[in-house]
Design an enzyme around this catalytic site. Structure first.
Site, PDB file in Angstrom:
ATOM      1  N   CYS A 313       0.840  -1.200   0.000  1.00 25.56           N
ATOM      2  CA  CYS A 313       0.000   0.000   0.000  1.00 25.56           C
ATOM      3  C   CYS A 313       0.876   1.252   0.000  1.00 25.56           C
ATOM      4  O   CYS A 313       1.826   1.346   0.782  1.00 25.56           O
ATOM      5  CB  CYS A 313      -0.905  -0.006   1.232  1.00 25.56           C
ATOM      6  SG  CYS A 313      -2.038   1.399   1.302  1.00 25.56           S
ATOM      7  N   ARG A 409     -12.976   1.494  -4.360  1.00 28.84           N
ATOM      8  CA  ARG A 409     -12.549   1.289  -2.973  1.00 28.84           C
ATOM      9  C   ARG A 409     -11.859   2.549  -2.460  1.00 28.84           C
ATOM     10  O   ARG A 409     -11.856   2.842  -1.270  1.00 28.84           O
ATOM     11  CB  ARG A 409     -11.594   0.093  -2.893  1.00 28.84           C
ATOM     12  CG  ARG A 409     -11.177  -0.257  -1.474  1.00 28.84           C
ATOM     13  CD  ARG A 409     -10.246  -1.457  -1.448  1.00 28.84           C
ATOM     14  NE  ARG A 409     -10.077  -1.959  -0.105  1.00 28.84           N
ATOM     15  CZ  ARG A 409      -9.169  -1.501   0.761  1.00 28.84           C
ATOM     16  NH1 ARG A 409      -8.368  -0.527   0.388  1.00 28.84           N
ATOM     17  NH2 ARG A 409      -9.086  -1.998   1.974  1.00 28.84           N
TER      18      ARG A 409
END
Length: 497
Positions: A313, A409
């Site tokens: 991430c 998302r």
């Protein structure tokens, strides 16, 4: 506004920032103990109504959790969370696959007609992968049962003869309330391998097989629902009410509102609508602050914590936003504990020690992606780099994942061109590790060791009893293997993690 009229400290006050900590910044303080690690009970709640025997979930990532891995997670006592990058029919099919995997009573029974030929039924059973089938009439009344031993080789009947001539017509049946033990006793007593389940009028409603019973015995620690089926989690978007209802109808036990920043009022409204539309528990995430928890805890069955800690991430460096994970978990848990709502720590866990630290900070369970991405059951493809095997692994904020459908998302519209994506994740590879069972054994074993050092037999007791100490950079270095060349790697430690 004139410069001199600005309130004093308007910007410099922002530099008086609170400290936030992550896994490497702390260690658990050892305490007097009588707890042997193997005796530590790691059972926990993952949501208001769902309990696990192991406090571990697999992440809803398209290179981590699909049906095969979700089945194995539940068999080992944890929970697999199916990812969002499947169309509706696919995800419903995957939920049904997980729920059927270890069912005691098979509902989708392959049956034969007494008028079929032996050849036809033989081919039908081979295509279906079964070794026997109940023989029923047009009203589903059980007339007999036929198995491979009845028709291979064709001794007393020819392959063109009707099934009625080859079937066993003295059938041992049971009713819906039969237990695994009762069914097994019937099988041993009558030397059979399958027992049809019938209603009051002898109509077929299901089938119990020896294989299913032995399978259930093998996984005695499995996470199951009240009917004995494996537990299954599913990720849905905050605005996907129709999808949520469909997977709920398919049997999903926990729905996870899957959003990178759930402390968004539109997301909260959507999550609340989904909660009101389904029977399954609804876990909302991801969040990282006490304020977010306060706005969500009133209707959520669980809170998922993690803003940018994952290994693939890049949210924190792309957006400049995030919260180190130990502090994030602790802040959310302070709020959640007052409402008796479980907390899941999602991301940043490299070692089993990180996982038990997350529990000490207030989490009830941990969610991992990269830890399981290299296992046999993960759907990522195997690649070879310099002679070593790896499995594909990518963040759900990577360009590839966004192109596959997960852009929302991150609350972003799908662009027209590939170079217009603003990703918050990367694509990578994880060393091939073998079975998920082995990886999970090492992870949970390490967590139990942490509980032993603190002297706690259960997760609630551990959360109450554990204390942290701060660690300097020298202490972090001291924590790892150092001043040596590792010649034989341990299964639960790699200095490059």
């Amino acid at each position: 506004m004139a410069r001199d009229s600005r309130p004093e400290g308007q910007y410099t006050d922002k530099l008086r920032v609170p400290e936030a900590l992550t896994f490497d910044d702390v260690l658990l303080r050892p305490k007097e103990s009588r707890v042997e690690p193997d005796e530590a009970d790691v059972s926990t709640r993952v949501s208001t109504n769902v309990e696990l025997n192991v406090p571990v979930l697999s992440a809803a990532m398209d290179t981590v959790t699909e049906g095969e891995l979700a089945v194995e997670m539940a068999r080992q006592g944890g929970l697999g969370v199916l990812h969002r990058n499947m169309d509706l029919d696919e995800v419903v099919s995957e939920v049904e696959y997980v729920k059927r995997a270890d069912e005691l009573i098979i509902r989708d029974v392959v049956t034969a007609s007494p008028d079929q030929t032996v050849r036809e039924v033989d081919a039908m059973m081979e295509n279906a992968g079964v070794s026997g089938a109940p023989v029923v009439d047009e009203d589903d009344e059980v007339l007999g049962i036929i198995s491979g031993t009845d028709i291979r080789p064709y001794l007393e009947v020819g392959d063109a003869d009707e099934v009625r001539e080859a079937m066993t017509d003295e059938v041992i049946t049971a009713t819906e309330g039969v237990t695994a033990r009762e069914a097994l006793e019937l099988m041993y007593e009558h030397k059979i391998e399958r027992v049809p389940i019938v209603d009051d009028e002898d109509r077929l409603t299901g089938l119990v097989t020896m294989q299913k019973i032995l399978q259930r015995r093998e996984y005695g620690n499995a996470a199951r629902d009240d009917d004995g089926s494996l537990l299954c989690g599913v990720a849905v978007g905050p605005f996907e009410t129709d999808r949520a209802v469909a997977v709920d109808d398919a049997g999903a036990d926990v729905l996870f509102i899957d959003c990178a920043h759930a402390h968004n009022l539109n997301v909260i409204d959507g999550a609340r609508d989904i909660k009101e539309s389904v029977e399954a528990d609804v876990v909302v995430g991801n969040i990282g602050t006490a304020e977010a928890a306060e706005d969500i805890v009133g209707f959520a069955d669980g809170l998922k914590v993690g803003i940018g800690p994952g290994s693939i991430c890049t949210t924190r460096v792309v957006s400049g936003s995030g919260m180190p994970q130990i502090t994030a978990v602790a802040q959310v848990a302070d709020v959640a504990a007052d409402h008796d709502v479980p907390v899941i720590a999602d991301g940043g866990i490299r070692y089993s020690g990180d996982a038990i630290k997350a529990i000490a900070a207030g989490a009830d369970a941990v969610m991992l992606g990269s830890y399981f991405a290299g296992t046999d059951e993960a759907p990522g493809r195997v690649i070879t780099i310099e002679g070593k095997k790896y499995k594909q692994y990518r963040g759900m904020g990577s360009v590839g994942a966004m192109q596959s459908g997960d852009g929302d998302r991150y609350l972003k519209d799908e662009p027209d061109e590939e170079d217009e994506y603003v990703p918050e994740g990367v694509e990578a590879a994880k060393p091939y590790k073998g079975s998920l069972e082995g990886e999970l054994h090492q992870l949970v074993g390490g967590m139990q060791s942490g509980m032993g050092y603190v002297g706690a037999e259960t997760i609630p007791e551990f959360k109450e009893r554990s204390e942290f100490v701060r660690v300097s950079s020298a202490g972090q270095q001291e924590s790892h293997a150092h001043d040596v060349m590792i010649t034989d790697e341990a299964p639960n430690y790699s200095p490059g993690e």
